[in-house]
Design an enzyme around this catalytic site. Structure first.
Site, PDB file in Angstrom:
ATOM      1  N   SER A 107       0.832  -1.196   0.000  1.00 20.50           N
ATOM      2  CA  SER A 107       0.000   0.000   0.000  1.00 20.50           C
ATOM      3  C   SER A 107       0.878   1.263   0.000  1.00 20.50           C
ATOM      4  CB  SER A 107      -0.958  -0.077   1.195  1.00 20.50           C
ATOM      5  OG  SER A 107      -1.948   0.895   1.097  1.00 20.50           O
ATOM      6  N   ASP A 157     -10.257  -3.676  -5.102  1.00 28.37           N
ATOM      7  CA  ASP A 157      -9.636  -2.761  -4.127  1.00 28.37           C
ATOM      8  C   ASP A 157     -10.180  -1.349  -4.355  1.00 28.37           C
ATOM      9  OD1 ASP A 157      -7.956  -1.247  -2.521  1.00 28.37           O
ATOM     10  OD2 ASP A 157      -6.180  -2.428  -2.998  1.00 28.37           O
ATOM     11  N   HIS A 188      -8.337  -4.643  -0.489  1.00 29.11           N
ATOM     12  CA  HIS A 188      -7.025  -4.097  -0.114  1.00 29.11           C
ATOM     13  C   HIS A 188      -6.185  -5.069   0.731  1.00 29.11           C
ATOM     14  CE1 HIS A 188      -4.498  -0.609  -0.241  1.00 29.11           C
ATOM     15  NE2 HIS A 188      -4.375  -0.554   1.070  1.00 29.11           N
TER      16      HIS A 188
HETATM   17  C1  MLT Z   1      -1.287   6.036   0.033  1.00 33.50           C
HETATM   18  O1  MLT Z   1      -1.602   6.984   0.717  1.00 33.50           O
HETATM   19  O2  MLT Z   1      -0.118   5.726  -0.230  1.00 33.50           O
HETATM   20  C2  MLT Z   1      -2.423   5.231  -0.519  1.00 33.50           C
HETATM   21  O3  MLT Z   1      -3.608   5.971  -0.404  1.00 33.50           O
HETATM   22  C3  MLT Z   1      -2.536   3.911   0.139  1.00 33.50           C
HETATM   23  C4  MLT Z   1      -2.708   4.042   1.624  1.00 33.50           C
HETATM   24  O4  MLT Z   1      -3.833   4.198   2.104  1.00 33.50           O
HETATM   25  O5  MLT Z   1      -1.719   3.990   2.314  1.00 33.50           O
END
Ligand code: MLT
Length: 205
Positions: A107, A157, A188
């Site tokens: 992520s 996701d 996710h």
């Molecule tokens: C990010 O902020 O890198 C993406 O939105 C994924 C997350 O929620 O970390």
């Protein structure tokens, strides 16, 4: 065994390691989160796991975002450069300067790993990106010939949407990387299928 370096981190040495696995956690995670997955994906690799330095939301991340999916690009570029510098420092401090580096990120950690690739740092020879997005579109594409990347994305996701993965795969391929895509039939969260796909990818490096 942990040296005082620019990022809080864990380093797990491995005797005779042929590769360094850089573990990059998700939003709200820590340097401990991916150690077990890292060891399962790449047994025998030395593990380097930093904690993200952005605390703007009160929890660790690797760079600031303005809102979900909208990134603070100057901060992203600055934090990407700092992370690259940290990896170079850590490789020297732990005596593994010669080892090739694979990134494994989830992520937000996958997004900063993609940023390391797209910024042309030359730091990574491969990467496993769990639930990635396009962190930014470079003005000039980097030279990623010979770099191998696995994107492991969730078919449903809602955070790192499937089309983001497709867009990122395109950018990486246009830059010369060899890209594989694994689609997990979920959102996710990670599944056993993600781990298996990354083990198979790592075994081919
Ligand atoms: C990010 O902020 O890198 C993406 O939105 C994924 C997350 O929620 O970390």
């Amino acid at each position: 065994m942990t040296a005082a370096l620019s990022h809080i981190h864990r380093y797990v040495p491995a005797p005779g390691a042929q590769r360094l696995l850089l573990l990059l956690h998700g939003t709200g995670g820590s340097e401990h989160d991916l150690l077990e997955i890292g060891a399962a994906v790449m047994p025998g690799a030395a593990l380097l796991s930093p904690r993200g330095k952005s605390m703007d939301e009160g929890v660790p991340r690797f760079f600031r975002r303005l809102k979900e999916g909208v990134f603070d690009l100057p901060d992203l570029h600055a934090k990407t450069a700092e992370l690259a510098e940290f990896v170079r420092e850590a490789k020297a401090a732990y005596g593994v300067a010669d080892l090739p580096v694979t990134a494994l990120g989830y992520s937000n950690g996958a997004n900063v790993a993609a940023s390391l690739l797209l910024s042309g740092t030359g730091l990574l020879d491969s990467a496993v990106l769990f639930r990635p997005m396009v962190p930014f579109v470079p003005e000039a594409l980097p030279q990623l010939q010979g770099v191998q990347v696995l994107l492991a994305s969730g078919e449903v996701d809602g955070i790192c949407r499937p089309e983001e993965s497709v867009r990122l795969a395109g950018l990486l391929e246009q830059s010369g990387a060899v890209v594989e895509q694994y689609w997990a039939p979920v959102g996710h969260g990670l599944t056993q299928g993600d781990i298996l796909a990354s083990q198979q990818f790592a075994a081919r490096l």
